[in-house]
Design a protein around this motif. Structure first.
Motif, short mmCIF file in Angstrom:
data_model
loop_
_atom_site.label_atom_id
_atom_site.label_comp_id
_atom_site.label_asym_id
_atom_site.label_seq_id
_atom_site.Cartn_x
_atom_site.Cartn_y
_atom_site.Cartn_z
N ARG A 79 40.74 -26.80 -101.34
CA ARG A 79 42.03 -26.96 -102.00
C ARG A 79 42.55 -25.63 -102.54
N GLU A 80 43.83 -25.44 -102.45
CA GLU A 80 44.44 -24.27 -103.06
C GLU A 80 44.53 -24.42 -104.58
N ILE A 81 44.75 -25.65 -105.02
CA ILE A 81 44.77 -25.96 -106.46
C ILE A 81 43.69 -26.98 -106.74
N VAL A 82 42.74 -26.63 -107.61
CA VAL A 82 41.62 -27.51 -107.92
C VAL A 82 42.10 -28.68 -108.77
N GLU A 83 41.72 -29.89 -108.38
CA GLU A 83 42.10 -31.09 -109.12
C GLU A 83 41.06 -31.45 -110.17
N GLU A 84 41.44 -32.32 -111.08
CA GLU A 84 40.51 -32.81 -112.09
C GLU A 84 39.43 -33.64 -111.40
N PRO A 85 38.15 -33.29 -111.61
CA PRO A 85 37.08 -34.04 -110.92
C PRO A 85 36.88 -35.43 -111.51
N ILE A 86 36.47 -36.35 -110.67
CA ILE A 86 36.07 -37.68 -111.12
C ILE A 86 34.57 -37.62 -111.41
N GLN A 87 34.20 -37.70 -112.67
CA GLN A 87 32.80 -37.56 -113.07
C GLN A 87 32.13 -38.93 -113.12
N TYR A 88 30.86 -38.97 -112.73
CA TYR A 88 30.08 -40.20 -112.76
C TYR A 88 28.89 -40.02 -113.71
N SER A 89 28.52 -41.10 -114.36
CA SER A 89 27.37 -41.07 -115.28
C SER A 89 26.54 -42.32 -115.05
N PRO A 90 25.27 -42.31 -115.48
CA PRO A 90 24.41 -43.49 -115.28
C PRO A 90 24.96 -44.69 -116.04
N PRO A 91 24.69 -45.91 -115.55
CA PRO A 91 25.12 -47.11 -116.27
C PRO A 91 24.54 -47.13 -117.68
N PRO A 92 25.26 -47.70 -118.67
CA PRO A 92 24.79 -47.70 -120.05
C PRO A 92 23.48 -48.43 -120.27
N ASN A 93 23.14 -49.38 -119.37
CA ASN A 93 21.90 -50.14 -119.55
C ASN A 93 20.73 -49.54 -118.79
N LYS A 94 20.95 -48.36 -118.18
CA LYS A 94 19.88 -47.72 -117.41
C LYS A 94 19.08 -46.78 -118.30
N SER A 95 17.78 -47.01 -118.38
CA SER A 95 16.92 -46.20 -119.23
C SER A 95 16.77 -44.80 -118.65
N LYS A 96 16.69 -43.80 -119.53
CA LYS A 96 16.49 -42.42 -119.08
C LYS A 96 15.08 -42.19 -118.57
N SER A 97 14.15 -42.96 -119.06
CA SER A 97 12.77 -42.81 -118.62
C SER A 97 12.50 -43.76 -117.46
N PRO A 98 11.61 -43.39 -116.54
CA PRO A 98 11.33 -44.25 -115.39
C PRO A 98 10.80 -45.61 -115.82
N LYS A 99 11.25 -46.65 -115.13
CA LYS A 99 10.79 -47.99 -115.43
C LYS A 99 9.66 -48.38 -114.49
#
Length: 210
Positions: free
Chosen positions: A141-161
């Motif tokens: 792109r000649e002009i950079v657009e605002e990125p669509i950011q993704y994050s883990p679901p709120p109920n997903k634990s950070k530590s391995p299950k």
């Protein structure tokens, strides 16, 4: 004249098959269609795809190798099924319609994700390789657009299950459960667990699913 092109548009939010599967005790996937419950939605959606594909392309059967361009329009930018899973769901319905012989015919595939709050849908174009070929490139792109950011679901634990393969057995023999399909109260000994113990089905309903 042999047709080498077809287009299918199905309105409504696309559904993923993986969200509607149940599994029996042998690990076999089951897709209910007449239970009257939530899990019926996918089977009905697959039938809708087959119906629309046939109505929009009467008499057309594509039997050669194909190029497919799939455009999926979701209501929300962040809350929607995995688009990779959507692809399999859609082609199952297209194959059922008879528009194609087998989804293995699709040798080249482009998937594009869009957003339309008013008119969610998918648009699928199929091109026969005897007549069409694919030519694409990715440009910066000649002009950079605002990125669509993704994050883990709120109920997903950070530590391995650690998942226990055995269903929960803390209930006493006198405790009663509810069948996810018919809604009736059942005793533990008359129930079958599915989805790694997350879903309970009575033996009568399980028999009807086969």
């Amino acid at each position: 004249m042999i047709k080498t092109y077809a287009k299918v548009i199905v309105k409504g939010s696309p559904l993923s098959k993986s969200n509607f599967k149940l599994f029996n005790v042998n690990g076999r996937a089951i897709l209910p269609y007449n239970s009257g419950k939530y899990h019926d939605r996918y089977a009905l959606y697959e039938e809708e795809i087959a119906y629309e594909a046939r109505c929009q392309n009467p008499g057309v059967v594509l039997s050669e190798a194909l190029i497919a361009v799939l455009k999926v329009y979701y209501k929300s930018k962040k809350r929607h099924p995995d688009t990779n899973n959507i692809t399999k769901s859609i082609f199952d319905g297209i194959e059922k319609s008879g528009l194609i012989i087998n989804d293995a015919q699709v040798r080249r595939l482009i998937i594009e994700e869009f957003y339309d709050q008013i008119n969610p849908r998918f648009e699928l174009e199929l091109f026969g390789e005897s007549t069409y070929f694919m030519d694409y490139k990715i440009l910066k792109r000649e002009i950079v657009e605002e990125p669509i950011q993704y994050s883990p679901p709120p109920n997903k634990s950070k530590s391995p299950k650690v998942h226990n393969s055995e269903p929960c057995t803390n209930l006493s023999q006198n405790d009663k459960l509810h069948c996810e399909i018919c809604g009736k109260k059942i005793k533990k000994e008359n129930s079958i667990s599915a989805n790694n113990g997350k879903t309970i089905i009575c033996k009568d309903c399980l028999t009807k699913l086969f």
